[in-house]
Write an enzyme that holds these catalytic residues in place. Sequence first.
Site, short mmCIF file in Angstrom:
data_model
loop_
_atom_site.label_atom_id
_atom_site.label_comp_id
_atom_site.label_asym_id
_atom_site.label_seq_id
_atom_site.Cartn_x
_atom_site.Cartn_y
_atom_site.Cartn_z
N GLU A 248 0.90 -1.15 0.08
CA GLU A 248 -0.04 0.05 -0.13
C GLU A 248 1.15 1.14 -0.01
O GLU A 248 0.43 2.25 0.23
CB GLU A 248 -1.09 -0.08 1.03
N LYS B 144 -16.11 -1.08 4.04
CA LYS B 144 -15.33 -1.37 2.83
C LYS B 144 -16.62 -1.74 1.65
O LYS B 144 -17.17 -2.92 1.89
CB LYS B 144 -14.27 -2.53 2.98
C1 2PG Z 1 -7.31 -3.97 6.05
C2 2PG Z 1 -7.23 -3.79 4.30
C3 2PG Z 1 -6.46 -2.30 4.15
P1 2PG Z 1 -6.86 -5.63 2.80
O1 2PG Z 1 -6.77 -4.84 6.56
O2 2PG Z 1 -7.75 -3.01 6.49
O3 2PG Z 1 -5.39 -2.15 4.91
O4 2PG Z 1 -6.21 -4.80 3.81
O5 2PG Z 1 -7.49 -4.92 1.76
O6 2PG Z 1 -5.65 -6.42 2.33
O7 2PG Z 1 -7.85 -6.37 3.66
MG MG Z 2 -7.84 -4.37 8.68
#
Ligand code: 2PG
Ligand code: MG
Length: 428
Positions: A205, A337
Amino acid sequence: MNAIESVLGRRVWDSRGRPTVEAEVRLSDGVTGRAIAPAGASTGSSEAVDKRDGGNAFGGLDVQEAVAAVNGEISDVLRGFDPRDQAAADQAMINLDGTANRSRLGGNALVATSMAIAHAAAASAGQPLWRYLGEDRSDFSLPLPEVQIFGGGAHAGRRVDIQDFMVIATGAQGYTQALEWTAEVYRAAGTLMQDAGLMQGVADEGGFWPAFETNEQALDYLVRAIERAGFTPGDEMAISLDIAATDFGADGRYRLATDARDVDSDALSEMLLGWLERYPIVAIEDPLGEDDHEAMAKFTAAAGPHVEVIADDFICTSADLIKAAHAGGACNTALIKPNQAGTLTETKAALDAARAAGWESIVSARSGETEDVTIVHLAVGWGVKQLKVGSFARSERMAKWNEGLRIAEVLEGDRMAPRDAFPWGRGA
Ligand code: 2PG
Ligand code: MG
């Protein structure tokens, strides 16, 4: 009536060089809207799952079937829907999929289409997406950025166990200043790594690769970077962590490989609570695994009301899981998300559940991202006070931070949620 005419699916590529789904919605008035599905690396087990083709190509990660679903079944079922009726269109896709985890058509196919519908509806109304989504709001503000300085965990080959070492500009007056201060800290961290001979590039990231001997060393370097950039740790710039504990533990046992320690829930909690005492940490995400409910509740009580205990894998942007966590006293802040939920309607339902529980919320990107900036518009339009996008480097991250600057310009000033809207940091 303006109606959805077709949805075009296409395969594009994400920030890790993996295939992903783009959807383009065409309306009968000729307007189009487009969005791209992101992808996670540290995923919770209750997330909507991406449809991946398997086989030999691209490590089995191809998305031809999900793209075909967009072009075929999804486009067919959505034809004629009012693009302003997001809930009806999303429900039609959920019904069409017919599975609990969206595995038949793919969460990637659904989320790209769902977001593209919103983009098309906003464009058709002649409005930026944030304003269209916030039609019932009279006041808008920019979210407070939460920005990664060191990457770890699944985003850095498990070089250290902890996944995200982040800063939050708790003393900044506005969004623009928060980014300026973060840029200084990011630079200072890079210089420190360079001077110590620890500079090894960046993680997934954009945060610096964590060439550290222990997890705690990353915290020490973070405090030093804040100081070197000229800020007071805990006052102007505070620390936020994503432990992503589901990635290194289950059934109440955790393996801290960097520290060569096997610990139980109590010992992990004790270690993290010790960090809360010794470092200016204001937020901590997934401190325990997604299956460790009692320990999470205990940790939340011990961390106290001024620390955000953030649920990510623990709730997977699900309204039901947020209600259950709240009822059990676990966590006090939701990571939101869209691709965990599958559609915008379910994402908003999760946000509403968090608000009903009295929780704070943070809209978040994934580790696999693209130029898509939809989440910034969600944060502003839905009035979410915080935004997590990864680091302050690489264009899939900067596209989001920069989109916020453009919105700030329209808002005539980079008003962020007022300082007293946060329970922590300066003046808490
Ligand atoms: C998280 C995300 C973003 P990932 O765990 O919060 O940092 O990671 O998209 O790999 O789940
Ligand atoms: Mg996370």
